[in-house]
Design an enzyme around this catalytic site. Structure first.
Site, PDB file in Angstrom:
ATOM      1  CE  LYS A  52      -3.968  -2.481   2.019  1.00  0.00           C
ATOM      2  NZ  LYS A  52      -4.819  -2.698   3.464  1.00  0.00           N
ATOM      3  CD  GLN A  96      -3.482  -4.348   6.201  1.00  0.00           C
ATOM      4  OE1 GLN A  96      -3.624  -3.449   5.780  1.00  0.00           O
ATOM      5  NE2 GLN A  96      -3.647  -5.714   5.816  1.00  0.00           N
ATOM      6  CG  ASP A 119      -9.397  -0.139   4.712  1.00  0.00           C
ATOM      7  OD1 ASP A 119      -9.249  -0.578   3.290  1.00  0.00           O
ATOM      8  OD2 ASP A 119      -8.728  -0.305   5.408  1.00  0.00           O
TER       9      ASP A 119
HETATM   10  N1  GUN Z   1      -6.897  -6.879   5.912  1.00  0.00           N
HETATM   11  C1  GUN Z   1      -7.283  -7.601   4.847  1.00  0.00           C
HETATM   12  N2  GUN Z   1      -7.637  -6.922   3.853  1.00  0.00           N
HETATM   13  C2  GUN Z   1      -7.785  -5.709   4.378  1.00  0.00           C
HETATM   14  C3  GUN Z   1      -8.159  -4.240   3.884  1.00  0.00           C
HETATM   15  O1  GUN Z   1      -8.684  -4.188   2.558  1.00  0.00           O
HETATM   16  N3  GUN Z   1      -8.082  -3.318   4.608  1.00  0.00           N
HETATM   17  C4  GUN Z   1      -7.473  -3.385   5.863  1.00  0.00           C
HETATM   18  N4  GUN Z   1      -7.412  -2.275   6.694  1.00  0.00           N
HETATM   19  N5  GUN Z   1      -7.152  -4.469   6.431  1.00  0.00           N
HETATM   20  C5  GUN Z   1      -7.322  -5.780   5.649  1.00  0.00           C
END
Ligand code: GUN
Length: 279
Positions: A52, A96, A119
């Protein structure tokens, strides 16, 4: 012959488009700052977070890293989230997942300001999606829609079956397919006669979280199969929720793992950030 839907290529195209838009915005003095929070050092999470941050650098979004130890308390994390909510120099906040077990995930997601919730996990954004109002949309299901659209696969009027009902993928996936005028069925672990339902699907989205769960016996001839799962098998190789070798010869189009849905999650996160700076 089946079409392999190349998520890596489509994600790259999207990031290139966003990079151009971000540069134009920057020239007009509009920038976006994303705060990325990781609690603990789960190796998979570290890979995702690094991907990311790399994508941010590529697109032209500034990312700020916050790393809390595995033993961090819920209160410490909530305090950081509240501080970032108040900080006018921060436009987006991403925590996350998964979080260590001493921390209540729902409480944390609820604490993120809906205006900074890139998100799309906050109930306000989930609610907006379900009634067709603008707001941040969960990145993985938004990525699936882009994969379909950019591969020339029409959704309108199609039988769409979503296997899995998680808050992050299954439920928002169903909402998005419905928004595209698909006819949507959601199946889950308690669904009876599962194969009868999945075999109706023109578009089958699999997000069950079980390695190679779906084989050819679940799939109608000529269906489009989207695999959201990602697992490591005994030989440390990546595989999805779909048994690719069994299903692919029966599909008209299918996503591979890796290189299908995975890269799209990051691309759509970037899209959420850039779209917000356009407002
Ligand atoms: N963990 C697995 N997929 C995601 C996601 O799309 N966003 C976040 N913040 N954590 C995750």
């Amino acid at each position: 012959m089946y079409q392999i839907i190349d998520g890596k290529k489509i994600a790259q195209e999207i990031k290139e488009e966003l990079r151009e838009t971000a540069a134009e915005l920057k020239a007009r003095g509009k920038t976006f700052v994303l705060a990325v929070i990781q609690v603990g050092n789960d190796p998979a999470s570290t890979v995702y977070v690094n991907n990311k941050k790399k994508a941010c650098a590529y697109v032209g979004i500034e990312s700020l890293s916050y790393e809390l130890p595995q033993e961090a308390t819920e209160e410490e994390l909530l305090k950081l989230v509240r501080q970032l909510n108040e900080d006018s120099g921060v436009d987006g906040i991403l925590v996350q997942l998964p979080l260590p077990e001493q921390i209540d995930e729902d409480k944390v997601l609820l604490a993120i300001s809906p205006e900074k919730d890139v998100d799309g996990f906050h109930p306000e954004n989930v609610g907006n999606l379900s009634i067709g109002r603008p707001g941040f949309v969960s990145c993985t299901p938004a990525g699936v829609i882009q994969l379909l659209k950019r591969s020339g696969i029409e959704i309108e009027g199609k039988e769409c079956v979503v296997l899995g009902r998680s808050n992050i993928v299954g439920k928002p996936m169903a909402m998005l397919l419905l928004r595209e005028n698909g006819t949507v069925t959601v199946c889950h672990s308690k669904t009876r006669h599962l194969k009868e339902i999945t075999k109706r699907a023109d578009i089958l989205v699999v997000a069950v979280g079980k390695p190679r769960f779906v084989d050819a016996s679940y799939v109608k001839e000529g269906a489009v199969v989207i695999d959201v799962g990602i697992h490591r098998n005994a030989e440390n190789k990546l595989c999805g929720d779909v048994d690719f070798d069994s299903v692919a010869p029966h599909a008209s189009a299918i996503t591979p793992v890796p290189g299908g849905v995975g890269p799209m999650t990051v691309a759509m996160l970037m899209s959420n950030c850039v779209k917000k700076s356009l407002q």
